[in-house]
Design a protein around this motif. Structure first.
Motif, PDB file in Angstrom:
ATOM      1  N   ALA A 204      28.235  78.499   1.981  1.00  0.00           N
ATOM      2  CA  ALA A 204      29.432  78.850   2.066  1.00  0.00           C
ATOM      3  C   ALA A 204      29.540  80.476   1.734  1.00  0.00           C
ATOM      4  CB  ALA A 204      30.264  78.128   1.109  1.00  0.00           C
ATOM      5  N   SER A 205      29.034  80.661   0.580  1.00  0.00           N
ATOM      6  CA  SER A 205      28.947  82.085   0.238  1.00  0.00           C
ATOM      7  C   SER A 205      28.752  83.174   0.831  1.00  0.00           C
ATOM      8  CB  SER A 205      28.229  82.289  -1.359  1.00  0.00           C
ATOM      9  OG  SER A 205      28.520  83.479  -1.780  1.00  0.00           O
ATOM     10  N   SER A 206      27.254  82.835   1.472  1.00  0.00           N
ATOM     11  CA  SER A 206      26.629  84.187   2.422  1.00  0.00           C
ATOM     12  C   SER A 206      27.626  84.026   3.448  1.00  0.00           C
ATOM     13  CB  SER A 206      25.261  83.760   2.514  1.00  0.00           C
ATOM     14  OG  SER A 206      25.213  82.439   3.143  1.00  0.00           O
ATOM     15  N   ALA A 207      27.887  82.939   4.175  1.00  0.00           N
ATOM     16  CA  ALA A 207      28.782  82.769   5.349  1.00  0.00           C
ATOM     17  C   ALA A 207      30.092  83.744   5.073  1.00  0.00           C
ATOM     18  CB  ALA A 207      28.941  81.556   5.847  1.00  0.00           C
ATOM     19  N   THR A 208      30.597  83.322   4.102  1.00  0.00           N
ATOM     20  CA  THR A 208      32.077  84.077   3.856  1.00  0.00           C
ATOM     21  C   THR A 208      31.779  85.621   3.463  1.00  0.00           C
ATOM     22  OG1 THR A 208      33.154  81.939   2.612  1.00  0.00           O
ATOM     23  CG2 THR A 208      33.955  84.317   2.394  1.00  0.00           C
ATOM     24  N   SER A 209      30.842  86.124   2.856  1.00  0.00           N
ATOM     25  CA  SER A 209      30.685  87.504   2.662  1.00  0.00           C
ATOM     26  C   SER A 209      30.317  88.090   4.098  1.00  0.00           C
ATOM     27  CB  SER A 209      29.302  87.670   1.838  1.00  0.00           C
ATOM     28  OG  SER A 209      29.684  87.037   0.486  1.00  0.00           O
ATOM     29  N   ALA A 210      29.577  87.350   4.788  1.00  0.00           N
ATOM     30  CA  ALA A 210      29.152  88.041   6.257  1.00  0.00           C
ATOM     31  C   ALA A 210      30.435  88.103   7.058  1.00  0.00           C
ATOM     32  CB  ALA A 210      28.149  87.299   6.784  1.00  0.00           C
ATOM     33  N   ASP A 211      31.439  87.057   6.803  1.00  0.00           N
ATOM     34  CA  ASP A 211      32.488  87.016   7.838  1.00  0.00           C
ATOM     35  C   ASP A 211      33.401  88.254   7.353  1.00  0.00           C
ATOM     36  OD1 ASP A 211      31.743  85.228   9.386  1.00  0.00           O
ATOM     37  OD2 ASP A 211      32.687  83.619   8.120  1.00  0.00           O
ATOM     38  N   ARG A 212      33.716  88.351   6.041  1.00  0.00           N
ATOM     39  CA  ARG A 212      34.778  89.306   5.475  1.00  0.00           C
ATOM     40  C   ARG A 212      34.112  90.656   5.774  1.00  0.00           C
ATOM     41  NH1 ARG A 212      36.071  86.492  -0.051  1.00  0.00           N
ATOM     42  NH2 ARG A 212      37.438  84.940   0.559  1.00  0.00           N
ATOM     43  N   TYR A 213      32.597  90.997   5.586  1.00  0.00           N
ATOM     44  CA  TYR A 213      31.991  92.224   6.339  1.00  0.00           C
ATOM     45  C   TYR A 213      32.253  92.494   7.625  1.00  0.00           C
ATOM     46  CZ  TYR A 213      28.557  95.573   7.343  1.00  0.00           C
ATOM     47  OH  TYR A 213      27.967  96.886   7.751  1.00  0.00           O
ATOM     48  N   ALA A 214      32.279  91.383   8.483  1.00  0.00           N
ATOM     49  CA  ALA A 214      32.707  91.582   9.890  1.00  0.00           C
ATOM     50  C   ALA A 214      33.905  92.111  10.151  1.00  0.00           C
ATOM     51  CB  ALA A 214      32.329  90.384  10.594  1.00  0.00           C
ATOM     52  N   VAL A 215      34.910  91.354   9.352  1.00  0.00           N
ATOM     53  CA  VAL A 215      36.302  91.829   9.207  1.00  0.00           C
ATOM     54  C   VAL A 215      36.542  93.406   8.876  1.00  0.00           C
ATOM     55  CG1 VAL A 215      38.567  91.444   7.991  1.00  0.00           C
ATOM     56  CG2 VAL A 215      37.358  89.474   8.805  1.00  0.00           C
ATOM     57  N   ARG A 216      35.807  93.802   7.841  1.00  0.00           N
ATOM     58  CA  ARG A 216      36.157  95.090   7.409  1.00  0.00           C
ATOM     59  C   ARG A 216      35.547  96.240   8.385  1.00  0.00           C
ATOM     60  NH1 ARG A 216      37.796  97.988   3.202  1.00  0.00           N
ATOM     61  NH2 ARG A 216      38.455  96.093   2.174  1.00  0.00           N
ATOM     62  N   LEU A 217      34.290  95.780   8.844  1.00  0.00           N
ATOM     63  CA  LEU A 217      33.818  96.607  10.033  1.00  0.00           C
ATOM     64  C   LEU A 217      34.365  96.923  11.144  1.00  0.00           C
ATOM     65  CD1 LEU A 217      31.231  97.994  11.026  1.00  0.00           C
ATOM     66  CD2 LEU A 217      30.279  95.985  11.734  1.00  0.00           C
ATOM     67  N   ARG A 218      35.205  95.650  11.614  1.00  0.00           N
ATOM     68  CA  ARG A 218      36.176  95.881  12.684  1.00  0.00           C
ATOM     69  C   ARG A 218      37.497  96.546  12.435  1.00  0.00           C
ATOM     70  NH1 ARG A 218      38.916  91.168  16.760  1.00  0.00           N
ATOM     71  NH2 ARG A 218      40.201  92.712  17.736  1.00  0.00           N
ATOM     72  N   SER A 219      37.728  96.454  11.212  1.00  0.00           N
ATOM     73  CA  SER A 219      38.986  97.194  10.650  1.00  0.00           C
ATOM     74  C   SER A 219      38.628  98.639  10.856  1.00  0.00           C
ATOM     75  CB  SER A 219      39.381  96.923   9.110  1.00  0.00           C
ATOM     76  OG  SER A 219      39.624  95.569   9.164  1.00  0.00           O
ATOM     77  N   TYR A 220      37.320  99.303  10.352  1.00  0.00           N
ATOM     78  CA  TYR A 220      36.937 100.694  10.624  1.00  0.00           C
ATOM     79  C   TYR A 220      36.870 100.958  11.728  1.00  0.00           C
ATOM     80  CZ  TYR A 220      36.042 101.364   5.390  1.00  0.00           C
ATOM     81  OH  TYR A 220      36.260 101.402   4.043  1.00  0.00           O
ATOM     82  N   LYS A 221      36.386 100.252  12.606  1.00  0.00           N
ATOM     83  CA  LYS A 221      36.299 100.422  14.054  1.00  0.00           C
ATOM     84  C   LYS A 221      37.633 100.766  14.714  1.00  0.00           C
ATOM     85  CE  LYS A 221      31.914  98.634  14.976  1.00  0.00           C
ATOM     86  NZ  LYS A 221      31.001  97.464  15.657  1.00  0.00           N
ATOM     87  N   GLU A 222      38.663  99.804  14.543  1.00  0.00           N
ATOM     88  CA  GLU A 222      39.958  99.790  14.968  1.00  0.00           C
ATOM     89  C   GLU A 222      40.800 101.117  14.287  1.00  0.00           C
ATOM     90  OE1 GLU A 222      42.431  96.544  14.557  1.00  0.00           O
ATOM     91  OE2 GLU A 222      40.953  95.104  15.744  1.00  0.00           O
ATOM     92  N   LEU A 223      40.387 101.620  13.224  1.00  0.00           N
ATOM     93  CA  LEU A 223      40.898 102.944  12.618  1.00  0.00           C
ATOM     94  C   LEU A 223      40.553 103.970  13.405  1.00  0.00           C
ATOM     95  CD1 LEU A 223      42.429 104.477  10.474  1.00  0.00           C
ATOM     96  CD2 LEU A 223      40.246 104.471   9.133  1.00  0.00           C
TER      97      LEU A 223
END
Length: 245
Positions: A204-223
């Motif tokens: 759970a912990s590693s999966a959540t961290s990876a997913d949130r990293y993916a969200v932030r990465l996409r956010s920067y790309k969208e910026l």
């Protein structure tokens, strides 16, 4: 109107206003995605103001009618309630002024990076609100709605351009209301594994961290995409003069 990104529409049934609200559900979307599709300016033209808020906001001491009286009196086209100092605060401009008062429109920082002075003219020093609790006038929302990109769900970069929708000087028509404030709890709601149900504890912990990293990465790309589109639009429109060069 309540937007549901997790599909848990029935989870709000215990609230007395829930049956009077319009519920719209689309799994794993964001409020800007919903707002672009379901808050077209023509559809909400009967409303003087649009509150487009996150769900992790405590409003126990917030009075919307008092808030709107202040907004009208101060001539704020784009605004937000100040954030209680117990909130998760990302930018000092949005924190409730410790000296009290009704409204503030700028803040000062004279040391370190990102300094803000009395003659600073742009965000995040002045003319700026954060994206978790913005309030738009009818005219400002019509402008902001057109800025929201259909394919960019996180709307990163939009906050720094909202001043163009202020119907005049952004340093005067955009502000933070101190006397009506809220608490931003800052609960992560994106990157929870894609809504696929609980993961095993070991993962759970590693999966959540990876997913949130993916969200932030996409956010920067969208910026980057948003800023690129903005710059291209400015270059193409030979008749437009930037009021904030």
């Amino acid at each position: 109107m309540l937007f549901h990104y997790d599909g848990a529409v029935d989870g709000w049934g215990d609230l007395p206003w829930s049956r009077r609200a319009v519920h719209v559900a689309a799994v794993d979307q964001t409020k800007w995605w919903f707002g672009k599709r379901f808050l077209h300016p023509d559809l909400v033209a009967d409303y003087d103001y649009i509150f487009l808020w996150d769900e992790d906001i405590e409003v126990d001491g917030f009075d919307p009618m008092r808030y709107l009286r202040i907004v009208r009196k101060e001539g704020l086209e784009i605004s937000q309630p100040a954030l209680d100092h117990r909130s998760q605060i990302h930018h000092r401009l949005t924190a409730r002024a410790r000296r009290g008062g009704t409204v503030h429109r700028r803040f000062y920082k004279t040391a370190g990076g990102g300094r803000c002075y009395g003659n600073s003219t742009g965000p995040p020093c002045t003319g700026w609100v954060e994206m978790m609790v913005p309030v738009f006038s009818r005219a400002a929302w019509r402008c902001a709605w057109r800025m929201i990109q259909n394919d960019l769900v996180f709307a990163w970069g939009l906050d720094f351009k909202l001043g163009y929708c202020a119907q005049g000087d952004r340093s005067s028509n955009v502000g933070i209301v101190d006397s009506e404030y809220v608490l931003h709890r800052g609960i992560p709601t994106l990157g929870d594994g894609g809504g696929k149900g609980p993961a095993p504890k070991a993962k759970a912990s590693s999966a959540t961290s990876a997913d949130r990293y993916a969200v932030r990465l996409r956010s920067y790309k969208e910026l980057q995409i948003f800023n690129k589109r903005w710059n291209e639009a400015v270059a193409e429109d030979m008749c437009w003069t930037d009021p904030y060069p």
